[in-house]
Design a protein around this motif. Structure first.
Motif, short mmCIF file in Angstrom:
data_model
loop_
_atom_site.label_atom_id
_atom_site.label_comp_id
_atom_site.label_asym_id
_atom_site.label_seq_id
_atom_site.Cartn_x
_atom_site.Cartn_y
_atom_site.Cartn_z
N SER A 181 0.84 -1.20 0.00
CA SER A 181 0.00 0.00 0.00
C SER A 181 0.87 1.25 0.00
O SER A 181 2.09 1.18 0.19
CB SER A 181 -0.92 0.02 1.23
N ILE A 182 0.22 2.39 -0.23
CA ILE A 182 0.85 3.68 0.04
C ILE A 182 0.09 4.31 1.21
O ILE A 182 -1.13 4.13 1.34
CB ILE A 182 0.84 4.61 -1.19
N ASN A 183 0.81 5.02 2.06
CA ASN A 183 0.21 5.67 3.23
C ASN A 183 -0.14 7.10 2.83
O ASN A 183 0.74 7.97 2.77
CB ASN A 183 1.18 5.64 4.41
N ALA A 184 -1.40 7.33 2.55
CA ALA A 184 -1.84 8.66 2.10
C ALA A 184 -2.32 9.47 3.30
O ALA A 184 -3.24 9.06 4.00
CB ALA A 184 -2.97 8.52 1.08
N MET A 185 -1.69 10.60 3.52
CA MET A 185 -2.08 11.47 4.62
C MET A 185 -2.99 12.57 4.11
O MET A 185 -2.67 13.27 3.15
CB MET A 185 -0.84 12.07 5.29
N ILE A 186 -4.13 12.72 4.78
CA ILE A 186 -5.16 13.66 4.36
C ILE A 186 -5.39 14.68 5.48
O ILE A 186 -5.55 14.32 6.64
CB ILE A 186 -6.50 12.94 4.07
N ALA A 187 -5.39 15.96 5.13
CA ALA A 187 -5.74 17.02 6.06
C ALA A 187 -6.96 17.75 5.51
O ALA A 187 -7.02 18.06 4.31
CB ALA A 187 -4.58 18.00 6.25
N CYS A 188 -7.94 18.03 6.37
CA CYS A 188 -9.17 18.67 5.90
C CYS A 188 -9.65 19.71 6.89
O CYS A 188 -9.17 19.76 8.04
CB CYS A 188 -10.26 17.62 5.67
#
Length: 357
Positions: A181-188
């Protein structure tokens, strides 16, 4: 030699194949404008509303290359690309859909052409960390109303996007659950608008590692040093505590002020979990039901484009998909190591926890 049964079967296959090709060509001729579909059918096939679709099309149509057949308009190319993002199907399945009728090799060419165009055109415009003072005031007010925690302008979390085994450095992409997998970091923000995305790192990377190597940390650090001490993000146990990034108390006992703060913190931070859920349900290619069959670098671009399109959907008030259908690829993280007791950030966090009790 062929007998009569063989000949009949062969002719039947040829006739069915010919009829299918004629139907596909007839549809492209009669429905070259997908905007003729009803709004409901349009959204079932593509994850955007018609208004949002036309905004994207107007943004990119001048950049679409002309090396494909002239019969495939920029509109159909965009439909084909969005169809893949929305359903995560194999390219052959996408091409054979009645709404498109495009061969798999052509679908592959379209995807290869459209992906960098959408990233370069949309991502820098639609995903912005920097927000106005008015937007900050609105965010603080909404987060405070929801949780009672002051000064919060956004939340951050990571999610894993499953991919096939890469050709190089495979060990960097195996996460703690044992899949690639890739570790996708999301900020909202409080409206589920994505303010930052970083999907460059493999699944073996801890959230704290991604945080320490991403632009959002630098931005918040610089903003804090310039005197803005009232713009804070919330993160879970996988992140380090900072003056501009507040995390829950570790090992908080039930009934304590620390436990009460953690509950309020989780209530506020829920918005980023819902944002990730909506993002993955809207663009099922990253949901995990089917692994992205692309190298990590291309998977990163796909995630970036999905986030930009998500923000466009929010602007155009496209209804969010049903959240109960979302099952995230959860990879439990160990709490970030470090003793934050007695630091300025811990002192501020305790002040807020006492005020909330």
């Amino acid at each position: 030699m062929f007998n009569n049964v063989d000949l009949y079967f062969e002719n039947s296959v040829v006739e069915r194949t010919t009829a299918k090709l004629l139907r596909q060509r007839r549809f492209i001729r009669d429905h070259s404008n997908p905007m003729e579909l009803s709004s409901v059918l349009f959204k079932e096939n593509f994850p955007l509303s018609k208004d949002a679709f036309m905004y994207v099309l107007d943004s990119i149509k001048e950049k679409c290359p002309t090396n494909l057949s002239s019969s495939i308009s920029p509109m159909l190319k965009l439909c084909c690309f969005l169809r893949f993002l929305a359903h995560g199907s194999y390219q052959q399945t996408v091409g054979n859909d009645f709404e498109l009728g495009i061969a798999q090799p052509t679908v592959s060419l379209i995807f290869k052409e459209m992906l960098p165009i959408l990233e370069s055109t949309l991502c820098s415009v639609r995903i912005k960390t920097d927000i106005t003072e008015e937007q900050k005031r609105t965010a603080r007010r909404n987060f405070f109303t929801r949780s009672g925690i002051p000064n919060v302008v956004g939340c951050v979390d990571g999610t894993h996007v499953a991919i096939i085994a890469p050709c190089e450095n495979k060990h960097l992409y195996v996460n703690r659950k044992g899949f690639y997998s890739i570790n996708a970091m999301i900020a909202c923000d409080e409206d589920m608008v994505i303010r930052r995305v970083d999907a460059r790192y493999g699944g073996s990377s801890h959230d704290s590692f991604v945080w320490n190597n991403r632009a959002l940390k630098t931005y918040l650090e610089q903003t804090y040093q310039k005197g803005d001490h009232n713009s804070v993000y919330l993160g879970d146990y996988g992140y380090p505590l900072h003056e501009y990034l507040w995390t829950p108390f570790r090992n908080a006992l039930p009934g304590t002020v620390e436990s009460n703060f953690n509950k309020k913190h989780a209530k506020a931070r829920n918005v980023v979990e819902r944002t990730i859920g909506v993002l993955k349900c809207r663009f099922r290619c990253i949901l995990g039901e089917r692994k992205l069959r692309y190298p990590p670098s291309k998977a990163t671009v796909i995630v970036n484009v999905c986030c930009a399109l998500h923000n466009i959907c929010k602007q155009y008030n496209v209804n969010d998909p049903e959240e109960e259908t979302f099952v995230d690829v959860v990879v439990p993280l160990e709490p970030v190591e470090g003793n934050f007791s007695g630091t300025a950030a811990d002192h501020r966090r305790r002040q807020i926890a006492n005020a909330l009790s």
